[in-house]
Design a protein around this motif. Structure first.
Motif, PDB file in Angstrom:
ATOM      1  N   ASP A 120       0.829  -1.197   0.000  1.00 33.91           N
ATOM      2  CA  ASP A 120       0.000   0.000   0.000  1.00 33.91           C
ATOM      3  C   ASP A 120       0.868   1.253   0.000  1.00 33.91           C
ATOM      4  O   ASP A 120       1.787   1.378   0.809  1.00 33.91           O
ATOM      5  CB  ASP A 120      -0.903  -0.007   1.237  1.00 33.91           C
ATOM      6  N   GLN A 121       0.587   2.187  -0.910  1.00 38.52           N
ATOM      7  CA  GLN A 121       1.410   3.385  -1.028  1.00 38.52           C
ATOM      8  C   GLN A 121       1.400   4.209   0.256  1.00 38.52           C
ATOM      9  O   GLN A 121       2.396   4.862   0.603  1.00 38.52           O
ATOM     10  CB  GLN A 121       0.928   4.244  -2.198  1.00 38.52           C
ATOM     11  N   LYS A 122       0.283   4.195   0.996  1.00 38.42           N
ATOM     12  CA  LYS A 122       0.240   4.924   2.265  1.00 38.42           C
ATOM     13  C   LYS A 122       1.239   4.346   3.262  1.00 38.42           C
ATOM     14  O   LYS A 122       1.820   5.075   4.061  1.00 38.42           O
ATOM     15  CB  LYS A 122      -1.177   4.878   2.842  1.00 38.42           C
ATOM     16  N   VAL A 123       1.421   3.037   3.204  1.00 39.46           N
ATOM     17  CA  VAL A 123       2.410   2.390   4.069  1.00 39.46           C
ATOM     18  C   VAL A 123       3.814   2.839   3.668  1.00 39.46           C
ATOM     19  O   VAL A 123       4.643   3.194   4.515  1.00 39.46           O
ATOM     20  CB  VAL A 123       2.287   0.852   3.979  1.00 39.46           C
ATOM     21  N   ASP A 125       4.673   5.554   2.076  1.00 41.65           N
ATOM     22  CA  ASP A 125       4.865   6.994   2.320  1.00 41.65           C
ATOM     23  C   ASP A 125       5.167   7.289   3.785  1.00 41.65           C
ATOM     24  O   ASP A 125       5.665   8.380   4.104  1.00 41.65           O
ATOM     25  CB  ASP A 125       3.620   7.777   1.897  1.00 41.65           C
ATOM     26  N   ASP A 126       4.871   6.361   4.671  1.00 42.99           N
ATOM     27  CA  ASP A 126       5.118   6.568   6.095  1.00 42.99           C
ATOM     28  C   ASP A 126       6.570   6.271   6.478  1.00 42.99           C
ATOM     29  O   ASP A 126       7.020   6.632   7.564  1.00 42.99           O
ATOM     30  CB  ASP A 126       4.173   5.677   6.916  1.00 42.99           C
ATOM     31  N   ASN A 502       3.695  -6.997   5.313  1.00 42.81           N
ATOM     32  CA  ASN A 502       2.828  -5.841   5.586  1.00 42.81           C
ATOM     33  C   ASN A 502       2.693  -5.590   7.077  1.00 42.81           C
ATOM     34  O   ASN A 502       2.670  -4.434   7.527  1.00 42.81           O
ATOM     35  CB  ASN A 502       1.444  -6.072   4.959  1.00 42.81           C
ATOM     36  N   THR A 506       3.979  -2.154   9.403  1.00 42.28           N
ATOM     37  CA  THR A 506       2.986  -1.333  10.105  1.00 42.28           C
ATOM     38  C   THR A 506       2.980  -1.644  11.603  1.00 42.28           C
ATOM     39  O   THR A 506       3.711  -1.035  12.375  1.00 42.28           O
ATOM     40  CB  THR A 506       1.599  -1.549   9.478  1.00 42.28           C
ATOM     41  N   ARG A 521       9.407   4.622  10.710  1.00 45.60           N
ATOM     42  CA  ARG A 521       8.222   5.339  10.227  1.00 45.60           C
ATOM     43  C   ARG A 521       8.042   6.684  10.927  1.00 45.60           C
ATOM     44  O   ARG A 521       8.305   6.830  12.121  1.00 45.60           O
ATOM     45  CB  ARG A 521       6.964   4.510  10.469  1.00 45.60           C
ATOM     46  N   TYR A 522       7.533   7.638  10.164  1.00 44.82           N
ATOM     47  CA  TYR A 522       7.167   8.941  10.734  1.00 44.82           C
ATOM     48  C   TYR A 522       6.156   8.781  11.866  1.00 44.82           C
ATOM     49  O   TYR A 522       6.268   9.423  12.912  1.00 44.82           O
ATOM     50  CB  TYR A 522       6.535   9.833   9.654  1.00 44.82           C
ATOM     51  N   SER A 523       5.146   7.949  11.652  1.00 42.32           N
ATOM     52  CA  SER A 523       4.012   7.896  12.568  1.00 42.32           C
ATOM     53  C   SER A 523       4.360   7.305  13.929  1.00 42.32           C
ATOM     54  O   SER A 523       3.536   7.355  14.843  1.00 42.32           O
ATOM     55  CB  SER A 523       2.865   7.095  11.949  1.00 42.32           C
TER      56      SER A 523
END
Length: 599
Positions: A120-123, A125-126, A502, A506, A521-523
């Motif tokens: 997933d691109q959102k993953v 991008d993090d 995955n 995450t 990760r940023y988050s």
């Protein structure tokens, strides 16, 4: 989530697998009729990293894996991981998922699944871009652009930071404080620092400026033609010496405090040497240079340490579009060399050597000039920085012939290590990986700390000790040793393998952050701040975000590096070869090696 101590979680199963050598069978099922799929996961590294991965496997198997009927079988390798990969990945019985150090990641991409479009691109991008970028790779062009195939995702990032020996500094008369730049006004007005102390508690009289190292009377500002730190002065009676572990020192300040903590220069020092780093990266990268440059953006690499063109950084609130590359540079970015040389898109940029200027760029066969950036400098779009040659010279200036000799020669650590040298009190500052922190903590308890790596920075009044108005500043930069999670292209359980990958990208990253380890990760930054087991988590997070891959990642092997790094380490750093001879001698040979990689 309850914080775990990684080292208490090493099961007997881990020890047994290490002894057994980890025989694998790609895509096994756990038992007939259960419907559970087994994913074999092979990983290597030091004991700390093995423990992290073992805990991740345990967490996955008891949560997401149990729900998805997937069981991950860990196959840890205490050493010799590359040799095992070389044997198993080409076979039909290798592991389904592997953790590969970025040092030899590119060597094995032929055997790895291309994950492009499957995560997933959102993953993606993090992840910190500097970390994710190193797992993109085009085998034919040897580039790692964002649109090149993705053969892995970040799992662990062993970033580099600056350790300081608090006891050694205090014995040399240096006060150690911990105040972020935004909090300095409050601290100078009587507030407490990160150590819970005020200026009065420390006995500080001066207003402390925004500097990594401040001395109130005679700061060291070396001249360009100076050798051996001739103008450096011992601290005067009553002079305040203050080290702040929240603000990066500039090159002058590192040398100044390094000299104060080196016995040959200051007999009052308890440490034999003031500073040790074996890495030039944060010097060269801070000004935007590197040891090799892609002159076209298509894998036309050239050895660049001798390059004498200035570098440029984009100013705050500004943007700049590269005239050759078309790159949209944002504030804080440094220009690539192809946008500094005066050339147009479609021109051929190359190099030539002539024995006097060391390194000249040519455009379509004619000697090239640097672009005229006078307008961009005048309006604040760009700021001129030193060349890579000047930055690399400053790194070499720390030791060796004509240097200030605050760094020990590498053979000091024969039969030992730089970490032991540091923890035994013989070294005041050490640049090393964050994974060394647990060993340092065991041996030093509370008598050490973490600080940012040095950065290129000048002040408007360099000889005024109190002046902290920045005239020029490069990027904050350093390197990390990264580990990718990749899928064996021959795996017969790819769906299950992707489920595990995955999760590692995450929930697994968050699990590490909440258990005192580093997330990519940023988050997860807030979770890291809350659970990081040592002081100065902000500095570590900044380092994780900015760290690039070391030069061992640039190509599939070290052949091109060994051409010039061996004489650097064995001759230049021992004063047996002068820097000019070194910079010129290995250009053509290194470029020959670089050309051999492009297919």
């Amino acid at each position: 989530m309850k914080q775990r101590a990684w080292k208490k979680m090493v099961s007997m199963g881990l020890a047994v697998v290490l002894l057994a050598g980890g025989l694998t069978a790609c895509g096994e099922s756990e038992s007939a009729g259960t419907g559970t799929v087994t994913v074999d996961f092979m990983y290597g590294g030091d004991i700390e990293l093995l423990e992290v991965y073992n805990s991740l496997i345990e967490e996955f198997n008891s949560t997401a894996g149990a729900e998805a009927k997937i069981r991950v079988k860990g196959i840890p390798k205490a050493d010799g991981m590359e040799a095992v990969l070389a044997q198993q990945l080409p076979s039909n019985s290798g592991p389904d998922v592997v953790s590969i150090c970025d040092e030899y990641f590119k060597k094995y991409t032929n055997y790895l699944e291309d994950m492009s479009g499957k995560i997933d691109q959102k993953v993606l991008d993090d992840f910190y871009p500097n970390t994710l970028r190193r797992y993109h790779y085009n085998i034919n062009t040897t580039t790692s652009n964002a649109d090149d195939p993705l053969y892995g995702v970040p799992s662990y990032n062993d970033t580099t930071i600056l350790y300081y020996n608090k006891t050694a500094l205090e014995k040399a008369g240096v006060i150690c404080i911990s105040v972020a730049e935004k909090d300095l006004d409050a601290f100078n007005a009587g507030g407490k620092d990160g150590n819970g102390k005020t200026k009065t508690d420390y006995g500080i009289v001066s207003d402390v400026p925004a500097k990594g190292f401040y001395r109130s009377l005679f700061p060291f500002v070396p001249e360009e033609d100076e050798t051996n730190g001739a103008s450096w002065m011992l601290p005067a009676e009553g002079e305040e010496l203050i080290f702040n572990d929240k603000i990066a020192m500039n090159w002058d300040e590192v040398e100044d405090i390094g000299l104060i903590c080196t016995q040959d220069r200051n007999p009052a020092s308890s440490s034999k040497y003031g500073y040790f780093t074996e890495f030039w990266f944060n010097y060269g990268w801070s000004v935007g240079g590197d040891c090799m440059e892609d002159l076209s953006g298509n894998g036309d690499w050239t050895y660049a340490l001798a390059g004498n063109l200035p570098n440029y950084i984009v100013g705050d609130g500004k943007t700049y579009k590269g005239e050759y590359s078309g790159i949209d540079y944002k504030a804080g970015d440094t220009l690539e060399i192809r946008d500094i040389v005066e050339a147009n898109a479609g021109d051929t940029i190359s190099y030539e050597t002539d024995g006097s200027t060391y390194f000249d760029y040519t455009v379509n066969g004619t000697k090239a000039n640097a672009r005229d950036f006078s307008q961009e400098i005048a309006d604040g779009t760009l700021t001129e920085l030193p060349s890579i040659r000047n930055a690399f010279s400053r790194f070499c200036y720390l030791a060796g012939e004509g240097g200030i000799n605050v760094c020990p020669y590498p053979d000091v650590f024969t039969g030992s290590s730089s970490v032991y040298y540091f923890t035994s009190g013989k070294l005041a500052f050490l640049v090393e990986q964050i994974s060394c922190a647990s060993s340092i903590q065991k041996m030093m308890k509370e008598e050490w700390g973490i600080a940012p790596l040095p950065v290129y920075k000048t002040y408007t009044e360099s000889t005024d000790p109190a002046c902290d108005t920045v005239a020029k500043q490069g990027k904050t930069a350093g390197h990390s040793l990264g580990y990718a999670i990749s899928i064996n292209v021959k795996s017969e359980v790819k769906d299950a393998a992707y489920t595990f990958v995955n999760w590692l990208s995450t929930e697994g990253q968050r699990f590490m952050a909440e258990n005192g380890s580093a997330s990519a990760r940023y988050s997860d930054r807030d979770a890291m701040k809350e659970h990081f087991p040592y002081s100065n988590a902000d500095t570590v997070i900044q380092s994780l975000e900015e760290a690039g891959a070391g030069d061992w990642w640039y190509m599939p092997d070290r052949t091109w590096i060994n051409t010039w790094a061996m004489p650097l380490n064995n001759q230049v750093r021992y004063g047996k070869m002068d820097l000019d001879t070194f910079l010129y001698s290995y250009i053509e040979e290194t470029n020959e090696r670089l050309r051999e990689y492009k297919q």
